[in-house]
Design a protein around this motif. Sequence first.
Motif, mmCIF file in Angstrom:
data_model
loop_
_atom_site.group_PDB
_atom_site.id
_atom_site.type_symbol
_atom_site.label_atom_id
_atom_site.label_comp_id
_atom_site.label_asym_id
_atom_site.label_seq_id
_atom_site.Cartn_x
_atom_site.Cartn_y
_atom_site.Cartn_z
ATOM 1 N N ASP A 28 -57.051 56.267 66.137
ATOM 2 C CA ASP A 28 -57.404 54.910 67.079
ATOM 3 C C ASP A 28 -58.360 55.288 68.125
ATOM 4 O OD1 ASP A 28 -55.712 51.646 67.295
ATOM 5 O OD2 ASP A 28 -57.563 52.313 68.586
ATOM 6 N N ASP A 29 -59.343 54.534 68.191
ATOM 7 C CA ASP A 29 -60.467 54.962 69.374
ATOM 8 C C ASP A 29 -59.829 54.589 70.688
ATOM 9 O OD1 ASP A 29 -60.681 52.035 68.567
ATOM 10 O OD2 ASP A 29 -62.549 51.934 69.655
ATOM 11 N N ASP A 30 -59.052 53.817 70.751
ATOM 12 C CA ASP A 30 -58.262 53.302 72.002
ATOM 13 C C ASP A 30 -57.017 54.331 72.374
ATOM 14 O OD1 ASP A 30 -56.927 51.966 74.036
ATOM 15 O OD2 ASP A 30 -57.746 50.071 73.510
ATOM 16 N N THR B 35 -54.841 54.350 74.662
ATOM 17 C CA THR B 35 -53.602 53.836 75.126
ATOM 18 C C THR B 35 -52.872 53.193 73.756
ATOM 19 O OG1 THR B 35 -54.912 51.935 75.750
ATOM 20 C CG2 THR B 35 -53.935 53.283 77.697
ATOM 21 N N VAL B 36 -53.665 52.642 72.845
ATOM 22 C CA VAL B 36 -53.075 52.254 71.914
ATOM 23 C C VAL B 36 -52.421 53.491 71.062
ATOM 24 C CG1 VAL B 36 -53.470 50.991 69.421
ATOM 25 C CG2 VAL B 36 -54.504 50.006 71.397
ATOM 26 N N VAL C 57 -49.057 54.489 72.704
ATOM 27 C CA VAL C 57 -47.964 53.535 72.536
ATOM 28 C C VAL C 57 -47.425 53.850 71.036
ATOM 29 C CG1 VAL C 57 -47.353 51.291 72.202
ATOM 30 C CG2 VAL C 57 -48.867 51.928 74.206
ATOM 31 N N ILE C 58 -48.395 53.618 70.125
ATOM 32 C CA ILE C 58 -47.801 53.813 68.753
ATOM 33 C C ILE C 58 -47.199 55.291 68.242
ATOM 34 C CG2 ILE C 58 -48.819 54.151 65.963
ATOM 35 C CD1 ILE C 58 -50.994 52.352 66.937
ATOM 36 N N GLU D 299 -45.719 57.176 70.659
ATOM 37 C CA GLU D 299 -44.468 57.049 71.332
ATOM 38 C C GLU D 299 -43.325 56.325 70.508
ATOM 39 O OE1 GLU D 299 -44.316 55.531 75.239
ATOM 40 O OE2 GLU D 299 -42.235 55.952 75.272
ATOM 41 N N MET E 153 -61.595 49.352 63.153
ATOM 42 C CA MET E 153 -62.927 49.073 64.109
ATOM 43 C C MET E 153 -63.052 50.475 64.903
ATOM 44 S SD MET E 153 -64.378 46.125 63.419
ATOM 45 C CE MET E 153 -64.773 45.190 64.930
ATOM 46 N N ALA F 9 -57.594 44.641 64.277
ATOM 47 C CA ALA F 9 -57.453 43.229 64.885
ATOM 48 C C ALA F 9 -58.273 42.227 64.205
ATOM 49 C CB ALA F 9 -57.827 43.457 66.376
ATOM 50 N N LYS G 84 -52.936 43.624 64.347
ATOM 51 C CA LYS G 84 -52.732 43.751 65.721
ATOM 52 C C LYS G 84 -52.672 42.320 66.385
ATOM 53 C CE LYS G 84 -55.319 48.148 66.642
ATOM 54 N NZ LYS G 84 -56.516 48.624 67.265
ATOM 55 N N PRO G 85 -51.956 42.278 67.434
ATOM 56 C CA PRO G 85 -50.959 43.136 67.929
ATOM 57 C C PRO G 85 -49.572 43.011 66.934
ATOM 58 C CG PRO G 85 -51.093 41.236 69.468
ATOM 59 C CD PRO G 85 -52.086 41.062 68.441
#
Lengths: 128, 388
Positions: A8-10, A12-13, A16-17, A19, A55, A82, A103-104
């Motif tokens: 994922d380019d994000d 923080t996402v 989270v995933i 974790e 994306m 998304a 998402k989400p």
Amino acid sequence: MIRAIVVDDDQTVLEVICEFLQMENIDVVGRGNNGKEAVELYRKLKPDIVLLDVMMPRYDGFYALQQIRQYNPSAKVIMVTADLTYETEKKLKELQASAIAYKPYDVDILIEIIQQVNQGKQTCSVNF
Amino acid sequence: MLLKEPHDQKPHKKEILSNTDDVTISYRGEPSFLLTSEKSINQTNDSIALKSNWHASNISIKLIAGFLIICVLTVMVGYLGLIATQQVENLYNFGLGMTTFESMLQGESQLGIKEGASYIQLGILTGVGLTIVSSIGIAIWMLCSIKKTLQLEKKSLITEFQIKNERLLAMSELAARLGHDLRNPLMVIKGTLDVMKVYSKNFDEKTVRRITRLCTAVSSMTRLIDHMLNFVKTSNLEIANNSICQIIKSAIIKVDNPENVQLNYPNNDLKINCDYRLLEIVFANLVSNAINAIKGKGQITIRIIERKTEVLIEFIDTGPGFSSHVTSKLFDPLFTTKVYGTGFGLASCTSIIEQHKGKIFVKNNPTTFTVVLPKEQIDSTKVDGEML
């Protein structure tokens, strides 16, 4: 234990995933930020499952999915997006995505999808 | 009846409309028009002006000016005619006088004066004729000029409409993009909360409540984004031959149906060419609204009425109905009567139905939402030779 790579380019996402997957006893063996990295990681690590964002800048999820399919037609790739349009869904179906998660999503549902896909079920277009 | 949208809908559809300060674009069958702060359309003539896209104020000024010119000309001609008639009478009398006193001497003069008088009368008649002709000419000129102005007005209005429309399109693109981009941070919050929930056994009761509160907020944000995207996003219809009953049934599954609500399903069924998923959204919305309106207790009747070229699907509930000022705003985006409503429910329904070349309307006593769909749907994808 299921071995997975998450792309994922994000950042923080991604965190989270990863974790959550680790909490659910899914081994995240690799992380990437774009489609090109996804393909390289897949070739190198040969994971059971790929969690792939659609994306992404420059090399997107479509590119990565296509490349991974060429390399291994039976690869298990779960697309995460998304973008809820028909066009995206159609394109992902054409490229034979193993499943699509919008998402989400509820992480519990994601885990369920991962397990289903890992058992060899094709669950295209998952609505939740 | 209240506006409520069912959960977990997928956005597909677009129709642009806006309620900004200076522009209103009608989108339900009525001609599209603009009401701008600078260029106001006269209230009294608005229906005519709107239907033709013409500017009422300008039409009135031109017509009044033309009318006044013609009036002035008529009065002038009338006055001139009066003076001329008096002059002729004087001459004629003078001529008569001459015949009385000097008839024997100047017999020919009388004839000459009589002839002169008839020439003057002829002149006056010609004058009147010319005035009438010129009046008609002026009237035609006025009409032509009005027409030209109206065309110019129309042209400028169309250009203005296009500009506004493009701006709205850009705005909806922006909204779609924003909605899409908001999903990532929402994903992070939701994911983190889910992770925290796993450890909630170690938390005290207050922290658990706080986490639950955050979860509720995230899901309502997600819902709002979904509904907004539902409304602004565009996609082609996926036309297939579907049973209306089937769509209604799967729509009802998506709605939380309280025990005290009696649902009367239609006893007939019909297959039409339509987009299954989009109509499911519409029906789920209407049923959900009806459940809200009857406050969880009462009856909802769904009927399918077949007509020659179209099919009517009625959603009748035993709720209190709407006041007239609510009815007029009912289908507007962002209008809601509910505390947790997003105001996109019925607006989305309208755009979906319009995409199907259908209509949706509401009436009171009993509260009935009627969806009219054509039986034959033009399938744009089949034109390209592609079968769905």
